[in-house]
Design a protein around this motif. Structure first.
Motif, mmCIF file in Angstrom:
data_model
loop_
_atom_site.group_PDB
_atom_site.id
_atom_site.type_symbol
_atom_site.label_atom_id
_atom_site.label_comp_id
_atom_site.label_asym_id
_atom_site.label_seq_id
_atom_site.Cartn_x
_atom_site.Cartn_y
_atom_site.Cartn_z
ATOM 1 N N LYS A 102 0.827 -1.207 0.000
ATOM 2 C CA LYS A 102 0.000 0.000 0.000
ATOM 3 C C LYS A 102 0.861 1.256 0.000
ATOM 4 O O LYS A 102 0.626 2.190 -0.785
ATOM 5 N N HIS A 106 1.477 4.215 -2.881
ATOM 6 C CA HIS A 106 1.233 5.619 -2.548
ATOM 7 C C HIS A 106 2.433 6.486 -2.918
ATOM 8 O O HIS A 106 2.286 7.524 -3.588
ATOM 9 N N ARG A 109 2.924 6.592 -6.890
ATOM 10 C CA ARG A 109 1.963 7.425 -7.622
ATOM 11 C C ARG A 109 2.137 8.908 -7.306
ATOM 12 O O ARG A 109 1.982 9.765 -8.182
ATOM 13 N N ASP A 115 -2.525 9.110 -10.434
ATOM 14 C CA ASP A 115 -3.729 9.042 -9.608
ATOM 15 C C ASP A 115 -3.882 7.615 -9.073
ATOM 16 O O ASP A 115 -3.012 6.756 -9.268
ATOM 17 N N LYS A 116 -4.997 7.346 -8.421
ATOM 18 C CA LYS A 116 -5.197 6.044 -7.772
ATOM 19 C C LYS A 116 -5.274 4.897 -8.773
ATOM 20 O O LYS A 116 -5.098 3.727 -8.403
ATOM 21 N N ASP A 117 -5.529 5.218 -10.046
ATOM 22 C CA ASP A 117 -5.636 4.180 -11.068
ATOM 23 C C ASP A 117 -4.335 3.987 -11.846
ATOM 24 O O ASP A 117 -4.275 3.130 -12.744
ATOM 25 N N THR A 118 -3.311 4.770 -11.509
ATOM 26 C CA THR A 118 -2.034 4.653 -12.215
ATOM 27 C C THR A 118 -1.372 3.305 -11.913
ATOM 28 O O THR A 118 -1.255 2.912 -10.747
ATOM 29 N N THR A 119 -0.973 2.596 -12.945
ATOM 30 C CA THR A 119 -0.337 1.290 -12.774
ATOM 31 C C THR A 119 1.081 1.460 -12.236
ATOM 32 O O THR A 119 1.839 2.311 -12.704
#
Length: 310
Positions: A102, A106, A109, A115-119
């Protein structure tokens, strides 16, 4: 943040994050100020990451000759036990942080401004300059040694150079920037002058015709002021808006101070423009039309004032 050496090697440091260390830039500001920081996001099961360590990392650092103003931060995700085993085996000198899945996502990114969807991709390399700004979010790998060294040296030298230049004015650099501005925009400036010339000529002819050949000094003054304000505003906005173009952005990144870059625009916008405008307004248009005027022209009034002064 707690620093501990690893395996008896003081050049391999394990970092434990404090509550204040919420991002890569926060870590930089707390512990790496004044240095160019090369950040490596890697994973314990990432084959390409391990290959970079095994084959290319040590030669890179040997070429850079352990420069004191370049630091290395390795942020790892995966399994902690394997992480320590790999550090012991690979002996990667620098500062190391291990994060859970996690926290790793964080930091990753946030560092690349995703953003939260960035691989999350491994490996991923960043360069932070001496001002603490993330200068490159997709820096070359150690295997791209020449390209990486050029970038690291650029940020080492440019940051120092910019600090000096941002607070100084150099006439030679100013004249070079002025020459560059002229060469790049000469056609546009000449076209603008032609448009201004034609606009003033047509306006004078129209007003003279509608006033039955009478063009008073007050009318000329009004035309002069309004055209000056309107055309000056347009030209000034074009000059400064050009700084937002691709070419303008390159100009802003040139190794010169803001005390030299912005005055170039100011000289064109206020000094040169007004000289050109006055020339266009009074010659040859006003001299051509004066034969039709029945009252003193603005030129005659200025000539009278000049005689009274001298």
């Amino acid at each position: 943040m707690l620093w501990t050496s690893f395996g008896g090697n003081d050049k391999i440091k394990l970092l434990s994050l404090s509550p204040a260390d919420t991002s890569v830039t926060a870590i930089y500001n707390s512990h790496f100020k004044g240095k160019v920081l090369y950040v490596d996001f890697w994973g314990t099961t990432c084959g390409p990451c391990l290959e970079e360590f095994r084959t290319f990392t040590k030669p890179l650092k040997q070429t850079l000759n352990n420069r004191s103003d370049i630091a290395y931060l390795y942020i790892c995700g995966g399994r902690k036990l394997i992480w320590k085993q790999q550090l012991q085996k690979l002996e990667v000198e620098g500062s190391h942080i291990f994060l859970n899945e996690k926290d790793y996502a964080h930091f990753y990114r946030q560092a690349i401004k995703g953003d939260k969807d960035t691989t999350v991709m491994m490996p991923r390399y960043l360069i932070i300059d001496k001002d603490g700004k993330i200068a490159n979010t997709n820096a070359p790998r150690p295997s791209e040694k020449d390209s990486l060294i050029n970038q690291l040296n650029k940020y080492r030298l440019l940051t120092k150079l910019n600090r000096i230049m941002n607070n100084t004015f150099n006439l030679k650099r100013f004249l070079l920037l002025f020459k560059k501005q002229t060469a790049e925009h000469l056609k546009a400036y000449l076209l603008s002058t032609a448009v201004l010339f034609g606009t003033v000529l047509l306006l004078f002819a129209y007003v003279t015709f509608t006033e039955n050949g009478r063009l008073t000094a007050n009318t000329q003054t009004g035309i002069f002021v309004w055209i000056l304000i309107l055309s000056g505003s347009i030209f000034t906005s074009l000059c400064f808006s050009s700084l937002g173009s691709k070419q303008g952005i390159l100009t802003l990144t040139l190794p010169a101070s803001h005390l030299e870059k912005f005055p170039v625009q100011w000289v064109y916008s206020f000094v040169i423009f007004q000289i050109v405008f006055i020339g266009v307004f009074f010659w040859p248009i006003a001299s051509f039309l004066v034969c039709f005027l029945q009252e003193p022209t603005m030129m005659e009034l200025l000539y009278t004032i000049e005689l009274s002064v001298f």
